[in-house]
Design a protein around this motif. Sequence first.
Motif, PDB file in Angstrom:
ATOM      1  N   ALA A 187     -17.891 -38.248  19.881  1.00 18.71           N
ATOM      2  CA  ALA A 187     -16.378 -38.695  18.686  1.00 18.71           C
ATOM      3  C   ALA A 187     -15.728 -38.307  19.092  1.00 18.71           C
ATOM      4  CB  ALA A 187     -17.447 -37.555  17.809  1.00 18.71           C
ATOM      5  N   ARG A 242      -9.244 -35.458  14.964  1.00 19.22           N
ATOM      6  CA  ARG A 242     -10.028 -36.125  14.321  1.00 19.22           C
ATOM      7  C   ARG A 242      -9.794 -35.317  12.845  1.00 19.22           C
ATOM      8  NH1 ARG A 242     -15.372 -39.155  14.233  1.00 19.22           N
ATOM      9  NH2 ARG A 242     -14.181 -40.183  15.780  1.00 19.22           N
ATOM     10  N   ARG A 267     -22.604 -32.892  16.617  1.00 14.86           N
ATOM     11  CA  ARG A 267     -23.315 -34.380  16.759  1.00 14.86           C
ATOM     12  C   ARG A 267     -22.991 -34.486  18.144  1.00 14.86           C
ATOM     13  NH1 ARG A 267     -20.663 -39.134  14.870  1.00 14.86           N
ATOM     14  NH2 ARG A 267     -18.581 -38.227  15.019  1.00 14.86           N
ATOM     15  N   ASP A 289     -24.654 -45.639  24.548  1.00 15.55           N
ATOM     16  CA  ASP A 289     -26.043 -46.089  25.988  1.00 15.55           C
ATOM     17  C   ASP A 289     -25.586 -47.036  26.543  1.00 15.55           C
ATOM     18  OD1 ASP A 289     -25.667 -47.745  23.369  1.00 15.55           O
ATOM     19  OD2 ASP A 289     -28.131 -47.334  23.941  1.00 15.55           O
ATOM     20  N   ASP A 348     -26.529 -36.050  20.406  1.00 15.28           N
ATOM     21  CA  ASP A 348     -26.702 -37.080  20.638  1.00 15.28           C
ATOM     22  C   ASP A 348     -26.783 -36.961  22.297  1.00 15.28           C
ATOM     23  OD1 ASP A 348     -25.695 -38.626  18.960  1.00 15.28           O
ATOM     24  OD2 ASP A 348     -23.305 -38.888  18.929  1.00 15.28           O
ATOM     25  N   ARG A 362     -24.266 -47.098  12.088  1.00 18.79           N
ATOM     26  CA  ARG A 362     -23.134 -46.724  10.685  1.00 18.79           C
ATOM     27  C   ARG A 362     -23.508 -47.861   9.947  1.00 18.79           C
ATOM     28  NH1 ARG A 362     -18.442 -43.518  10.291  1.00 18.79           N
ATOM     29  NH2 ARG A 362     -18.329 -41.928  12.286  1.00 18.79           N
ATOM     30  N   THR A 420     -20.388 -50.508  18.473  1.00 25.78           N
ATOM     31  CA  THR A 420     -21.500 -50.232  18.150  1.00 25.78           C
ATOM     32  C   THR A 420     -21.864 -49.082  17.717  1.00 25.78           C
ATOM     33  OG1 THR A 420     -22.287 -49.085  20.199  1.00 25.78           O
ATOM     34  CG2 THR A 420     -22.263 -51.140  20.885  1.00 25.78           C
ATOM     35  N   ARG A 459     -30.962 -36.124  22.348  1.00 25.81           N
ATOM     36  CA  ARG A 459     -32.214 -36.677  22.424  1.00 25.81           C
ATOM     37  C   ARG A 459     -32.934 -36.923  23.010  1.00 25.81           C
ATOM     38  NH1 ARG A 459     -27.803 -41.626  18.849  1.00 25.81           N
ATOM     39  NH2 ARG A 459     -27.459 -41.817  21.437  1.00 25.81           N
ATOM     40  N   ARG A 468     -33.731 -48.203  17.658  1.00 25.22           N
ATOM     41  CA  ARG A 468     -32.519 -48.130  18.760  1.00 25.22           C
ATOM     42  C   ARG A 468     -32.825 -49.489  19.773  1.00 25.22           C
ATOM     43  NH1 ARG A 468     -29.433 -44.228  19.911  1.00 25.22           N
ATOM     44  NH2 ARG A 468     -28.360 -45.236  21.488  1.00 25.22           N
TER      45      ARG A 468
END
Length: 208
Positions: free
Chosen positions: A9, A140, A163, A114, A167, A36, A31, A170, A91
């Motif tokens: 991010a 940000r 985050r 990815d 990410d 979102r 993507t 996982r 996904r």
Amino acid sequence: MIIAIDGPAASGKGTLSRRLADHFGLRHLDTGLTYRAVAAALLVKGLPLGDEPIAIEIAHNLDLSQMDKTVLSSHEIGEAASRIAILGGLRQELVELQRRFAETPPGAVLDGRDIGTVVCPDAAVKLFVTASPEARARRRTDEMISKGVDANFVSVLDDLKRRDERDSQRTVAPMKQADDAVLLDTTEMDIETAFQAAVEVVSRAKDI
Ligand code: CDP
């Protein structure tokens, strides 16, 4: 020609991808917006974020041309997006949609987590765009303040780190630099310098 851009991010990958697409006459897909959009639809309907069959149905009917970045860019939706991004079936559905977009002539720039590893493993060019957590949090925070949103550097930094952790840890399609991706660390670069560096990488690959 497909250009795959991945990274965490606020690394600058979105702006870079848009500018690369303009420069090389390609289409562009963020993507992250697909995750979102599904998350936003679940939130609006008041459905639990873990309801995978409904999430898949929403994804199946997703119209990429109707995704509104302004509406989808809220912090709450970003957080929800990263929670549903752990659902393997969802996904798969979104990846199919993203691949169809990528394979439509004349090609495209896709950015996400990815793309180089899962969505477009055969992309002509792969970039992994990153920057230190502090540099990303600063960007940000400034971006939010410029939009009139109240933002605090320390809590933005905490959110980004959380985050990133979710990410990259996982089990399904974790954020990861592809073996054949070029690393672009933009910590000390402004957007113009980063863009020039990315154009150079793409131009070199096109000559091969
Ligand atoms: O713009 P920002 O980097 O804050 O987030 P985004 O790119 O819009 O992505 C939101 C969330 O969607 C990420 O935190 C990921 O969990 C997920 N995502 C993903 O899993 N795979 C992608 N290709 C793109 C996004």
